[in-house]
Design a protein around this motif. Structure first.
Motif, PDB file in Angstrom:
ATOM      1  N   SER A 108       7.719  96.605  -8.128  1.00 45.06           N
ATOM      2  CA  SER A 108       7.635  96.129  -6.450  1.00 45.06           C
ATOM      3  C   SER A 108       7.421  97.134  -5.898  1.00 45.06           C
ATOM      4  O   SER A 108       6.483  97.987  -6.051  1.00 45.06           O
ATOM      5  CB  SER A 108       9.493  97.006  -6.418  1.00 45.06           C
ATOM      6  OG  SER A 108       9.380  98.900  -6.829  1.00 45.06           O
ATOM      7  N   PRO A 109       7.301  96.854  -4.476  1.00 46.82           N
ATOM      8  CA  PRO A 109       6.157  97.254  -3.169  1.00 46.82           C
ATOM      9  C   PRO A 109       6.552  99.018  -3.120  1.00 46.82           C
ATOM     10  O   PRO A 109       7.778  99.427  -3.892  1.00 46.82           O
ATOM     11  CB  PRO A 109       6.666  97.201  -1.905  1.00 46.82           C
ATOM     12  CG  PRO A 109       7.487  95.567  -3.135  1.00 46.82           C
ATOM     13  CD  PRO A 109       8.065  95.538  -4.000  1.00 46.82           C
ATOM     14  N   LEU A 110       5.730 100.009  -2.764  1.00 43.15           N
ATOM     15  CA  LEU A 110       7.168 101.123  -3.148  1.00 43.15           C
ATOM     16  C   LEU A 110       7.616 101.640  -1.950  1.00 43.15           C
ATOM     17  O   LEU A 110       7.767 100.629  -0.502  1.00 43.15           O
ATOM     18  CB  LEU A 110       4.644 102.097  -2.332  1.00 43.15           C
ATOM     19  CG  LEU A 110       3.859 102.045  -2.820  1.00 43.15           C
ATOM     20  CD1 LEU A 110       2.578 103.227  -2.654  1.00 43.15           C
ATOM     21  CD2 LEU A 110       4.294 102.368  -4.556  1.00 43.15           C
ATOM     22  N   LEU A 111       8.736 101.968  -2.205  1.00 43.73           N
ATOM     23  CA  LEU A 111       9.959 102.495  -1.418  1.00 43.73           C
ATOM     24  C   LEU A 111      10.366 104.043  -1.648  1.00 43.73           C
ATOM     25  O   LEU A 111       9.656 104.773  -2.270  1.00 43.73           O
ATOM     26  CB  LEU A 111      10.786 102.012  -2.086  1.00 43.73           C
ATOM     27  CG  LEU A 111      10.728 100.246  -3.146  1.00 43.73           C
ATOM     28  CD1 LEU A 111      11.790 100.071  -3.847  1.00 43.73           C
ATOM     29  CD2 LEU A 111      11.005  99.183  -1.585  1.00 43.73           C
ATOM     30  N   PRO A 112      10.304 104.307   0.197  1.00 41.43           N
ATOM     31  CA  PRO A 112      10.745 105.601  -0.171  1.00 41.43           C
ATOM     32  C   PRO A 112      11.814 106.464  -1.153  1.00 41.43           C
ATOM     33  O   PRO A 112      12.845 105.204  -1.191  1.00 41.43           O
ATOM     34  CB  PRO A 112      11.220 105.417   1.030  1.00 41.43           C
ATOM     35  CG  PRO A 112      11.922 103.994   2.258  1.00 41.43           C
ATOM     36  CD  PRO A 112      10.930 103.755   0.805  1.00 41.43           C
ATOM     37  N   SER A 113      11.570 107.143  -1.569  1.00 41.59           N
ATOM     38  CA  SER A 113      12.559 108.132  -2.766  1.00 41.59           C
ATOM     39  C   SER A 113      13.344 108.637  -1.357  1.00 41.59           C
ATOM     40  O   SER A 113      13.045 109.141  -0.020  1.00 41.59           O
ATOM     41  CB  SER A 113      11.914 108.782  -3.283  1.00 41.59           C
ATOM     42  OG  SER A 113      11.563 110.067  -3.581  1.00 41.59           O
ATOM     43  N   SER A 114      14.762 109.339  -2.163  1.00 40.99           N
ATOM     44  CA  SER A 114      15.359 110.634  -1.321  1.00 40.99           C
ATOM     45  C   SER A 114      14.230 111.308  -0.964  1.00 40.99           C
ATOM     46  O   SER A 114      15.450 112.841  -0.029  1.00 40.99           O
ATOM     47  CB  SER A 114      16.615 111.038  -2.477  1.00 40.99           C
ATOM     48  OG  SER A 114      15.835 111.911  -3.641  1.00 40.99           O
ATOM     49  N   ASN A 115      13.279 112.369  -1.716  1.00 45.31           N
ATOM     50  CA  ASN A 115      12.830 113.517  -1.412  1.00 45.31           C
ATOM     51  C   ASN A 115      11.826 112.747  -0.473  1.00 45.31           C
ATOM     52  O   ASN A 115      10.776 111.987  -0.484  1.00 45.31           O
ATOM     53  CB  ASN A 115      12.153 113.822  -2.362  1.00 45.31           C
ATOM     54  CG  ASN A 115      12.632 114.847  -3.659  1.00 45.31           C
ATOM     55  OD1 ASN A 115      14.215 114.798  -3.172  1.00 45.31           O
ATOM     56  ND2 ASN A 115      12.052 114.072  -5.293  1.00 45.31           N
ATOM     57  N   PRO A 116      11.891 113.638   0.960  1.00 47.25           N
ATOM     58  CA  PRO A 116      10.602 113.386   2.006  1.00 47.25           C
ATOM     59  C   PRO A 116       8.949 113.563   0.929  1.00 47.25           C
ATOM     60  O   PRO A 116       8.859 114.388   0.786  1.00 47.25           O
ATOM     61  CB  PRO A 116      10.290 115.106   2.758  1.00 47.25           C
ATOM     62  CG  PRO A 116      11.880 114.831   2.780  1.00 47.25           C
ATOM     63  CD  PRO A 116      12.167 114.886   1.215  1.00 47.25           C
TER      64      PRO A 116
END
Length: 84
Positions: A62-70
């Protein structure tokens, strides 16, 4: 150490993995996901390393996705494996 891990997983029989984009789960098929978390550079480097080792094509992730950690991203690879 990574090399020895992959050396232990070499198969002499055809792999039971299908890379078709078939999302329905049947009794013979199961969807599994591989997730990489880390910095953008770390995730991209890991995807490229896994490509060089023959694990997955770069465009299968997948494309890079934001995680729950900044400051952290993730990428997901979905595979459909045969269970019979």
């Amino acid at each position: 150490m990574t090399t020895s891990f992959f050396a232990d997983t070499c198969q002499t029989t055809p792999p039971l993995v299908s890379t078709n984009d078939f999302t329905e789960t049947t009794p013979e098929r199961e969807s599994v996901k591989v997730v990489i978390y880390g910095s953008k550079k770390g995730v991209n480097n890991t995807i490229l390393t896994l490509y060089k080792l023959g694990f997955a094509q770069v465009n299968e992730w997948s494309p890079l996705l934001p995680s729950s950690n900044p400051g952290e991203v993730m990428s997901i690879l979905t595979r459909h494996i045969l269970t019979t």
